[in-house]
Design a protein around this motif. Structure first.
Motif, PDB file in Angstrom:
ATOM      1  N   ILE A   2       0.859  -1.184   0.000  1.00 40.78           N
ATOM      2  CA  ILE A   2       0.000   0.000   0.000  1.00 40.78           C
ATOM      3  C   ILE A   2       0.898   1.237   0.000  1.00 40.78           C
ATOM      4  O   ILE A   2       1.923   1.265   0.685  1.00 40.78           O
ATOM      5  CB  ILE A   2      -0.900   0.022   1.253  1.00 40.78           C
ATOM      6  CG1 ILE A   2      -1.885  -1.147   1.233  1.00 40.78           C
ATOM      7  CG2 ILE A   2      -1.621   1.357   1.410  1.00 40.78           C
ATOM      8  CD1 ILE A   2      -2.923  -1.074   0.140  1.00 40.78           C
ATOM      9  N   GLY A  34       6.206  -3.030   9.188  1.00 39.46           N
ATOM     10  CA  GLY A  34       5.469  -2.918   7.948  1.00 39.46           C
ATOM     11  C   GLY A  34       5.853  -1.725   7.097  1.00 39.46           C
ATOM     12  O   GLY A  34       5.418  -1.608   5.953  1.00 39.46           O
ATOM     13  N   TRP A  56       4.021   0.809   2.496  1.00 35.65           N
ATOM     14  CA  TRP A  56       3.721  -0.045   3.640  1.00 35.65           C
ATOM     15  C   TRP A  56       3.447  -1.456   3.162  1.00 35.65           C
ATOM     16  O   TRP A  56       2.932  -1.648   2.057  1.00 35.65           O
ATOM     17  CB  TRP A  56       2.480   0.480   4.375  1.00 35.65           C
ATOM     18  CG  TRP A  56       2.616   1.831   4.973  1.00 35.65           C
ATOM     19  CD1 TRP A  56       2.240   3.028   4.417  1.00 35.65           C
ATOM     20  CD2 TRP A  56       3.170   2.157   6.249  1.00 35.65           C
ATOM     21  NE1 TRP A  56       2.514   4.062   5.277  1.00 35.65           N
ATOM     22  CE2 TRP A  56       3.093   3.557   6.409  1.00 35.65           C
ATOM     23  CE3 TRP A  56       3.717   1.396   7.283  1.00 35.65           C
ATOM     24  CZ2 TRP A  56       3.536   4.207   7.550  1.00 35.65           C
ATOM     25  CZ3 TRP A  56       4.166   2.050   8.422  1.00 35.65           C
ATOM     26  CH2 TRP A  56       4.073   3.434   8.545  1.00 35.65           C
ATOM     27  N   ASP A  57       3.716  -2.434   4.013  1.00 30.78           N
ATOM     28  CA  ASP A  57       3.378  -3.825   3.698  1.00 30.78           C
ATOM     29  C   ASP A  57       1.872  -4.003   3.529  1.00 30.78           C
ATOM     30  O   ASP A  57       1.424  -4.793   2.712  1.00 30.78           O
ATOM     31  CB  ASP A  57       3.846  -4.772   4.807  1.00 30.78           C
ATOM     32  CG  ASP A  57       5.351  -4.946   4.853  1.00 30.78           C
ATOM     33  OD1 ASP A  57       6.036  -4.596   3.875  1.00 30.78           O
ATOM     34  OD2 ASP A  57       5.838  -5.452   5.880  1.00 30.78           O
ATOM     35  N   SER A  58       1.102  -3.247   4.332  1.00 33.26           N
ATOM     36  CA  SER A  58      -0.359  -3.377   4.312  1.00 33.26           C
ATOM     37  C   SER A  58      -0.989  -2.084   4.810  1.00 33.26           C
ATOM     38  O   SER A  58      -0.316  -1.250   5.425  1.00 33.26           O
ATOM     39  CB  SER A  58      -0.803  -4.525   5.228  1.00 33.26           C
ATOM     40  OG  SER A  58      -0.495  -4.209   6.581  1.00 33.26           O
ATOM     41  N   GLU A  60      -3.084  -1.941   7.216  1.00 35.23           N
ATOM     42  CA  GLU A  60      -3.075  -2.035   8.681  1.00 35.23           C
ATOM     43  C   GLU A  60      -1.738  -1.611   9.288  1.00 35.23           C
ATOM     44  O   GLU A  60      -1.707  -1.076  10.407  1.00 35.23           O
ATOM     45  CB  GLU A  60      -3.426  -3.458   9.124  1.00 35.23           C
ATOM     46  CG  GLU A  60      -4.847  -3.869   8.807  1.00 35.23           C
ATOM     47  CD  GLU A  60      -5.077  -4.184   7.324  1.00 35.23           C
ATOM     48  OE1 GLU A  60      -6.237  -4.077   6.889  1.00 35.23           O
ATOM     49  OE2 GLU A  60      -4.108  -4.517   6.596  1.00 35.23           O
ATOM     50  N   HIS A  90      -4.730   6.409   0.590  1.00 38.42           N
ATOM     51  CA  HIS A  90      -3.962   5.187   0.365  1.00 38.42           C
ATOM     52  C   HIS A  90      -4.161   4.732  -1.072  1.00 38.42           C
ATOM     53  O   HIS A  90      -5.278   4.766  -1.585  1.00 38.42           O
ATOM     54  CB  HIS A  90      -4.404   4.089   1.341  1.00 38.42           C
ATOM     55  CG  HIS A  90      -4.098   4.440   2.752  1.00 38.42           C
ATOM     56  ND1 HIS A  90      -5.033   4.978   3.595  1.00 38.42           N
ATOM     57  CD2 HIS A  90      -2.944   4.369   3.448  1.00 38.42           C
ATOM     58  CE1 HIS A  90      -4.475   5.205   4.770  1.00 38.42           C
ATOM     59  NE2 HIS A  90      -3.211   4.840   4.707  1.00 38.42           N
TER      60      HIS A  90
END
Length: 98
Positions: A2, A34, A56-58, A60, A90
């Motif tokens: 993301i 992340g 970001w990894d995700s 969240e 995002h």
């Protein structure tokens, strides 16, 4: 992955101070699980406009891992005095030549 995109308009005359404060404050983001990478960009046409891209990894990792942490409070405390306007969203990559 993301991509967080945040658009900042800085109070006039505070651009250099913002850049310095951001370079220190970004360490708070980088300490989050992340987090992958960031780039800070500045408008050519208007020196008061900046866009940051954070990978970001995700979702969240950003919304839960960073925005609900004490690091987020510290980050905003360092950056808020410079901000006239902020927009954040995002993104997800559809295509890339990378």
């Amino acid at each position: 992955m993301i991509i967080e995109k945040a658009y900042f308009v800085i109070h006039e005359g505070l651009e250099t101070e913002f850049e310095k404060a951001f370079s220190e404050a970004v360490e708070l983001i980088a300490a989050t699980n992340g987090y992958q990478h960031y780039s800070l960009t500045k408008s050519v046409e208007c020196e008061r406009k900046y866009v940051i891209f954070i990978e970001w990894d995700s979702l969240e990792a950003h919304t839960e891992g960073f925005m609900k942490s004490h690091r987020f409070e510290q980050f905003t405390k360092k950056i808020d005095p410079f901000l006239e306007h902020v927009e954040m969203e995002h993104l997800v990559t559809i295509r890339s030549d990378k």
